[in-house]
Structures are given as C-alpha cells and as structure tokens.
Design a protein around this motif. Structure first.
Motif, PDB file in Angstrom:
ATOM      1  N   HIS A 173       0.882  -1.190  -0.134  1.00 39.39           N
ATOM      2  CA  HIS A 173       0.062  -0.075   0.138  1.00 39.39           C
ATOM      3  C   HIS A 173       0.783   1.258   0.093  1.00 39.39           C
ATOM      4  CE1 HIS A 173      -4.118   1.575   0.207  1.00 39.39           C
ATOM      5  NE2 HIS A 173      -3.545   2.503   0.903  1.00 39.39           N
ATOM      6  N   GLY A 174       1.665   1.263   0.888  1.00 38.98           N
ATOM      7  CA  GLY A 174       2.597   2.555   0.981  1.00 38.98           C
ATOM      8  C   GLY A 174       3.254   2.864  -0.473  1.00 38.98           C
ATOM      9  N   GLN A 175       4.012   1.660  -1.026  1.00 37.17           N
ATOM     10  CA  GLN A 175       4.476   1.744  -2.289  1.00 37.17           C
ATOM     11  C   GLN A 175       3.500   2.330  -3.409  1.00 37.17           C
ATOM     12  OE1 GLN A 175       5.900  -2.362  -2.478  1.00 37.17           O
ATOM     13  NE2 GLN A 175       8.175  -1.602  -2.300  1.00 37.17           N
ATOM     14  N   ARG A 176       2.476   1.920  -3.206  1.00 39.00           N
ATOM     15  CA  ARG A 176       1.344   2.621  -4.346  1.00 39.00           C
ATOM     16  C   ARG A 176       1.162   4.068  -3.991  1.00 39.00           C
ATOM     17  NH1 ARG A 176      -2.698  -0.642  -6.222  1.00 39.00           N
ATOM     18  NH2 ARG A 176      -4.368   0.546  -5.336  1.00 39.00           N
ATOM     19  N   GLN A 177       1.297   4.534  -2.825  1.00 40.77           N
ATOM     20  CA  GLN A 177       1.163   5.787  -2.399  1.00 40.77           C
ATOM     21  C   GLN A 177       2.349   6.663  -3.136  1.00 40.77           C
ATOM     22  OE1 GLN A 177      -1.590   7.079  -1.347  1.00 40.77           O
ATOM     23  NE2 GLN A 177      -2.147   6.322   0.662  1.00 40.77           N
ATOM     24  N   TRP A 178       3.455   5.847  -2.974  1.00 42.14           N
ATOM     25  CA  TRP A 178       4.726   6.635  -3.430  1.00 42.14           C
ATOM     26  C   TRP A 178       4.653   6.706  -4.932  1.00 42.14           C
ATOM     27  CZ3 TRP A 178       9.959   6.777  -0.737  1.00 42.14           C
ATOM     28  CH2 TRP A 178       9.634   7.173   0.663  1.00 42.14           C
ATOM     29  N   LEU A 179       4.268   5.885  -5.478  1.00 40.18           N
ATOM     30  CA  LEU A 179       4.285   5.703  -6.868  1.00 40.18           C
ATOM     31  C   LEU A 179       3.502   6.872  -7.328  1.00 40.18           C
ATOM     32  CD1 LEU A 179       4.723   4.175  -9.607  1.00 40.18           C
ATOM     33  CD2 LEU A 179       2.526   2.999  -9.229  1.00 40.18           C
ATOM     34  N   GLU A 180       2.140   7.166  -6.837  1.00 42.89           N
ATOM     35  CA  GLU A 180       1.162   8.111  -7.114  1.00 42.89           C
ATOM     36  C   GLU A 180       2.240   9.564  -7.111  1.00 42.89           C
ATOM     37  OE1 GLU A 180      -2.709   7.989  -5.552  1.00 42.89           O
ATOM     38  OE2 GLU A 180      -3.388   9.463  -7.343  1.00 42.89           O
ATOM     39  N   ILE A 181       3.011   9.622  -6.133  1.00 38.52           N
ATOM     40  CA  ILE A 181       3.838  10.990  -5.868  1.00 38.52           C
ATOM     41  C   ILE A 181       4.717  11.052  -7.125  1.00 38.52           C
ATOM     42  CG2 ILE A 181       5.145  12.308  -4.497  1.00 38.52           C
ATOM     43  CD1 ILE A 181       3.907  10.969  -2.005  1.00 38.52           C
ATOM     44  N   GLY A 182       5.498   9.714  -7.361  1.00 44.11           N
ATOM     45  CA  GLY A 182       6.339   9.747  -8.549  1.00 44.11           C
ATOM     46  C   GLY A 182       5.631  10.233  -9.875  1.00 44.11           C
ATOM     47  N   ILE A 183       4.288   9.694  -9.868  1.00 40.58           N
ATOM     48  CA  ILE A 183       3.724  10.259 -11.237  1.00 40.58           C
ATOM     49  C   ILE A 183       3.359  11.417 -11.301  1.00 40.58           C
ATOM     50  CG2 ILE A 183       1.218   9.813 -12.070  1.00 40.58           C
ATOM     51  CD1 ILE A 183       1.249   7.048 -11.425  1.00 40.58           C
ATOM     52  N   LEU A 184       3.038  12.060 -10.237  1.00 39.04           N
ATOM     53  CA  LEU A 184       3.031  13.623 -10.119  1.00 39.04           C
ATOM     54  C   LEU A 184       4.288  14.288 -10.662  1.00 39.04           C
ATOM     55  CD1 LEU A 184       0.704  14.359  -7.138  1.00 39.04           C
ATOM     56  CD2 LEU A 184       0.291  13.740  -9.261  1.00 39.04           C
TER      57      LEU A 184
END
Ligand SMILES: Nc1ncnc2c1ncn2[C@@H]1O[C@H](COP(=O)(O)OP(=O)(O)OP(=O)(O)O)[C@@H](O)[C@H]1O
Ligand SMILES: [Mg+2]
Lengths: 239, 341
Positions: A140-151
């Motif tokens: 879950h935490g990695q998905r959050q980071w990924l979304e930040i990475g996407i931004l």
C-alpha cells in the motif's frame, strides 16, 4: 515569495450541504502546507476544486495569477497542478515503469530523454528496484509513493496530496515526510497536504490550515495549532 | 528482469514480430505451393483479418468494445463499388479514388460518431448500444436506397486494375495478382498499426483503458484520444471494406449488419484482443473454419452452434484468446506488457 495559488471566497454547496463555505487561502511558491480537520470538514472538496474535479458554487481560484476557476481538469494538470487522490489512483495492471512512463508521456519530454527521466523519478520515490513489478502487487505504501512519483514525472509544480500516508507503517510515514520536504526544497515544488497523522504533520514543520464545517477555523504553525483551544475542542468534540 | 524488458523498451524486436514475419511469409508462399479455391478465398479472409485488427486496437488496447465495425467496413465497400461504378472516363484510376473515399469515409464517420459520443461522456454499455445502432442504421440504409445500392441484392463491384501512370497496367482479375496486391496492403497496414499502438499514441490509449481518471489528472484529453482511436479503427475497417468489395466483386447489406459486427467481435475474442496479429490470424482461422464446417453435410445445420461452442470454450478457458495462449506457452514475454492483461 510570489503567491502561486490564491483562493478567494470559495464556496461549494452539494444540494443543502455546504461543504466549503467562503474559504480564502493563499499558497506561496515553494511552500508546503498542511490541511487538517475532522472527517467531513470539506478538505477533499477543497482540493477537488483546485484540481478541477469539483466546480465551485462561487468564488475564484487563481493559479500563477491566472483565473482557473472554470478550467477543466486536464488543462489544469497541464499548467502544473498535480493531484494525488485519497484512494490511490494508479495503473494497477501496468508495471511501475509503465506507470511513470505514462506520466512522462504527458509532458513534452523528447522520446530520447524519457527513459532517463523515468529512472530518475523512480530513484526519487525509491521504486527503482520495483521497476518491472505490476503495481497491483505493490504494498500500500509503495502505491502511495508511486502516485507521488507520477505527479513528479508529470512535471506538477503544485502537488495536491490527499492523505498520502494512509495505510503506511510508521517508518514509511516518516520517510514520506522526508521525501516531501526534500522535493519541496530541491525541486522547488509547492504542496498542499491533507493529513490526519499528527506525528507526520509535526515532522513536516509546515504551516497548518484547519478546516471545520467547510470553513477555515484557524491557520498557523503546528505549535500554534496544537495549543489552540478551538482546534482542541473541534477534535475532542467531533473526531 | 531488466534484461528481459530492455529490448522491448527500446522497441526493436519482439516475439510477436517473429510470429508476424512467419505468418506473412507463409501467406506469401501459399500461391506458390497451390492454386484454386484457397488462393481465391484467402485474400478475403486477410481483409477480414484487417477488420478484426480494427476492432483489436480499439478493444484490446483501448478497452472500448464496438459492434459497429461492420458499418465502417460497409462504408468502405459501398464507397468502393459506387465510385468505381459512377466515376468513369476520368484520367485517374477510379479504384484508387474508391479506396481513398472508402478509407477516409470509414475513418471520418468513426471520428464524427466518436466525437459526439465520447465528448458527451458515453461509455461502456451505452457506447456498445450506440455502435449496435450504427450497424443497424447502415444496414437499413443500404437496404432502403436500393436504386443506388442494389438493396438486398447487393451491389456488383468490378475487380480493380492496378495502374501506374502509363507504364503499368495490371489486371487483378486472376487470383494470384489480387492475392499479392491484398497481401501488399495488409502487411503495411499491420506494420503501421503495430508501430502506432506500440508508440506514444498506443501507450496513451492503454493508459486510458487502465485508468481514465488518472490519465485526465495527468493532463491527457481523454475524449480526444478515444475519438482518435475510434477514428483509426474506422479507417482500418474502411480500407478492409474497400478491398473486400473489389475482391468479392460485391458489396452486400449482410456485411453492414449487427450479425457481421458480432462475428468480428468473436474473431477478435478468439484470436486475442490484446494482439493485432492474434486477431488477424483469429479472423482467418475462424472464417476458414466456418466455411469448412458449413460445407460438411452432416453438420451443415449445426455449424453456427459448433462455432458458438468453440467461442465459449475459448472465452472460458483462455481469456487472452489464441494469442494469449501462445504467449503463455512460449513463456511470459515482455511484449504482452504494454497491451496489458
Ligand atoms: N459529490 C458529493 N455530493 C454530495 N455531498 C458531498 C460530495 N462530496 C462531498 N460531500 C459532502 O461534503 C462534506 C465534505 O466532504 P469532504 O470529502 O470534502 O470531507 P473531508 O474533509 O475530505 O473528509 P474525510 O476526512 O473523511 O476525507 C461531507 O459531508 C460529504 O458528505
Ligand atoms: Mg477527504
């Protein structure tokens, strides 16, 4: 510091319910700001109006001095407004690499520079090792980071982060705070962060805006907010 | 892991390219080895294969199901027939004009319909219904205007002649010449469509299939991309229809209707909607098989049932169709990624 975002008297009514009531707000370029408030205070509604997902009933939104109150979502994204949703909104059936690649494709990056840019972003959000993994399989935490990475890969200048540490361990929450502070410092980004986690907010060392019943209750440093009687009673009374 | 994905990322060769090369070489060799009915009929099936690809790029990559492919195919076919019939005595080869009108006609019709539907936010089941309606409208139109279209009798279409100024005139009346001309159209269509879907455009389309909200929030104009991919799909169906008409020497309402559109969906589901090559081969295999089954006396009455059962079996057993099965058997290659699962 110049104002990046200025909000004047923003109100949103959902039929009878006033989700945001005459909210005025300003964010400087390079500023990190926390928004807190009990459930239903109108935090998500507020950033939805900035991202364009919710159309305000009245009021104005100025981004880089331009009135964007009526601009559609995708055009706001193009001028640098990036949003992370309360429920992570990523491409679950694609690899981590492909997720970031799509964000890079939204920018004018020439095809030769894309791979390097993707790898740089993955390094930044510490997902380089996961590059080939399917996003659905990430923690879950990695998905959050990924979304930040996407931004970041999408070249957002203003990050609107709706509960970015939800579902994270204490350790992950802590490194998220460090990451965000680093991004704001090194990449000169600005961010509005909605959060519930008090430790995280304290760590951010950023000014805090408290929303309550759709209104700005108080604004100030974390220390001020922590001591504020009104804030205490709102949280004790409602949360 | 990295070693596996790198070549795909650089976009040089993939397993599917090797398979495509094999398929096209095989198709090129068939007229050398045999003659007669097979050589006559295969170009029609190849064109049905292009029609299948037109749906695969829409459905497999874009996640948009269309029951309107027959409509664009018919627009191509009737445009070809009508232009060849009425545009006579011109310096220019009327068949070329027919192909152009048929192709552009299919593409522009799809663009216009896509524009209205997608900018109004029509999606999923509602979109399917709209495309179904389109097939019905085109079928009824060609049936009703029988003075022009020949109605239920269909429209006779001439075999085209390939010309190149004054120094080439090649009649396509015989089986082999038109076979190779069709193959020479199909191969570049496949190559271009594949390149497009592997490039920026195709990746964006896949992104929209996977998460529209994320794509919009990244700054992509989602309705525009949907409209474009639908237009591209109509364009391919239009090309297929134009050549089909001149090969089969007719344009007929059955090639415009819902039933025919449904067959296209079946070919693509069986061939594998994520793979352009898979759907191309799927169409050829299924069309050949239906043709063969319908010619066997004992099962003549049951063959649609047999086809239906095969269809259901494929859908239930391997959702990726034949292409998905081949990919699984060959070990998971990097190329399936971009198309997603
Ligand atoms: N689309 C909508 N239609 C009707 N009411 C809505 C809509 N979106 C939000 N609301 C209402 O507006 C109020 C504010 O909601 P909002 O989601 O902005 O709160 P929040 O501060 O983000 O809460 P949480 O901390 O639970 O995420 C709530 O009462 C909510 O039910
Ligand atoms: Mg919220």
């Amino acid at each position: 510091m110049a104002e990046l975002l200025v909000i004047e008297g923003l109100t949103k009514r959902f039929r009878g319910l006033v989700a945001n009531n005459d909210v005025s707000f300003a964010l400087a370029a390079g500023e990190l700001r926390c928004i807190i408030g009990p459930n239903g205070a109108g935090k998500t509604t507020f950033i939805s109006m900035i991202s364009g997902h919710v159309v305000p009933t009245s009021g104005r939104i100025l981004f880089k001095s331009r009135d964007i109150t009526k601009l559609p979502v995708h055009l706001r994204a193009r001028i640098g407004i990036g949003r992370k949703f309360q429920t992570p909104t990523v491409f679950d059936n694609l690899s981590v690499y492909e997720n970031i690649e799509l964000a890079v494709l939204a920018t004018p990056t020439p095809s030769r520079g894309r791979h390097a840019r993707i790898m740089r972003t993955l390094d930044l959000v510490r997902l380089a090792e996961q590059s080939d993994r399917m996003v659905g399989a990430l923690a879950h935490g990695q998905r959050q980071w990924l979304e930040i990475g996407i931004l970041l890969a999408g070249e957002a200048q203003l990050l609107l982060l709706d509960e970015p540490t939800a579902g994270m361990t204490a350790e992950e929450t802590h490194s998220t705070g460090e990451l965000l502070r680093r991004l704001v410092r090194e990449l000169e980004l600005s961010a509005i962060i909605i959060e519930h986690d008090i430790n995280f907010i304290r760590d951010l060392k950023a000014p805090v805006t408290v929303l309550h019943l759709g209104r700005v209750l108080v604004e100030g440093s974390f220390a001020d907010i922590e001591r504020n009687e009104q804030v205490r009673s709102v949280y004790l009374g409602n949360a | 892991m990295t070693a596996e994905i790198q070549p795909a990322r650089r976009g040089v060769f993939r397993r599917e390219d090797v398979a495509a090369l094999a398929v096209f070489l095989l198709l090129a060799a068939i007229p050398l080895a045999t003659s007669g009915y097979v050589v006559y009929i295969l170009p029609q099936y190849m064109l049905l294969g292009v029609l299948a690809m037109s749906l695969a790029l829409l459905w497999g990559h874009g996640g948009i199901v269309s029951f309107g492919q027959a409509a664009f195919f018919a627009i191509g076919a009737y445009a070809m027939g009508l232009v060849m019939k009425h545009l006579t005595g011109m310096a220019i080869n009327s068949a070329y004009v027919g192909i152009l009108v048929g192709t552009v006609g299919g593409g522009v019709t799809a663009l216009l319909i896509g524009y209205f539907l997608f900018s109004a936010g029509v999606r999923a089941a509602y979109f399917v219904v709209a495309t179904l309606a389109l097939s019905i409208v085109v079928e009824q139109t060609v049936k009703s205007f029988s003075d022009i279209t020949g109605g239920w009798n269909g429209l006779y279409v001439d075999r085209m002649t390939v010309t190149l100024g004054s120094w080439l005139e090649l009649s396509l009346f015989d089986d082999a010449p038109i076979y190779y001309v069709v193959l020479a159209v199909v191969v570049p269509v496949y190559v271009i469509a594949t390149a497009l879907m592997r490039g920026r455009f195709g990746k964006i389309v896949v992104g929209i299939r996977e998460n529209e909200d994320r794509m919009t929030a990244l700054g992509f104009n989602v309705p525009m991309y949907k409209t474009l991919v639908f237009g591209l799909s109509g364009l391919l169906a239009g090309v297929a229809g134009s050549f089909y008409a001149t090969h089969a020497q007719f344009a007929h309402p059955v090639n415009a209707g819902v039933l025919f559109s449904t067959q296209v969906v079946i070919w693509v589901a069986i061939g594998g909607r994520h793979s352009l090559l898979g759907s191309f081969v799927g169409a050829i295999v299924v069309a050949s098989l239906s043709n063969y089954l319908s010619s066997i006396e004992e099962i003549q009455n049951y063959w649609p049932l047999v086809m239906g059962l095969i269809f259901i079996a494929v859908i239930v057993l391997f959702r990726g169709g034949l292409a998905g099965l081949v990919e699984k058997l060959a070990g998971k290659g990097a190329h399936g990624r971009a198309a997603g699962h």
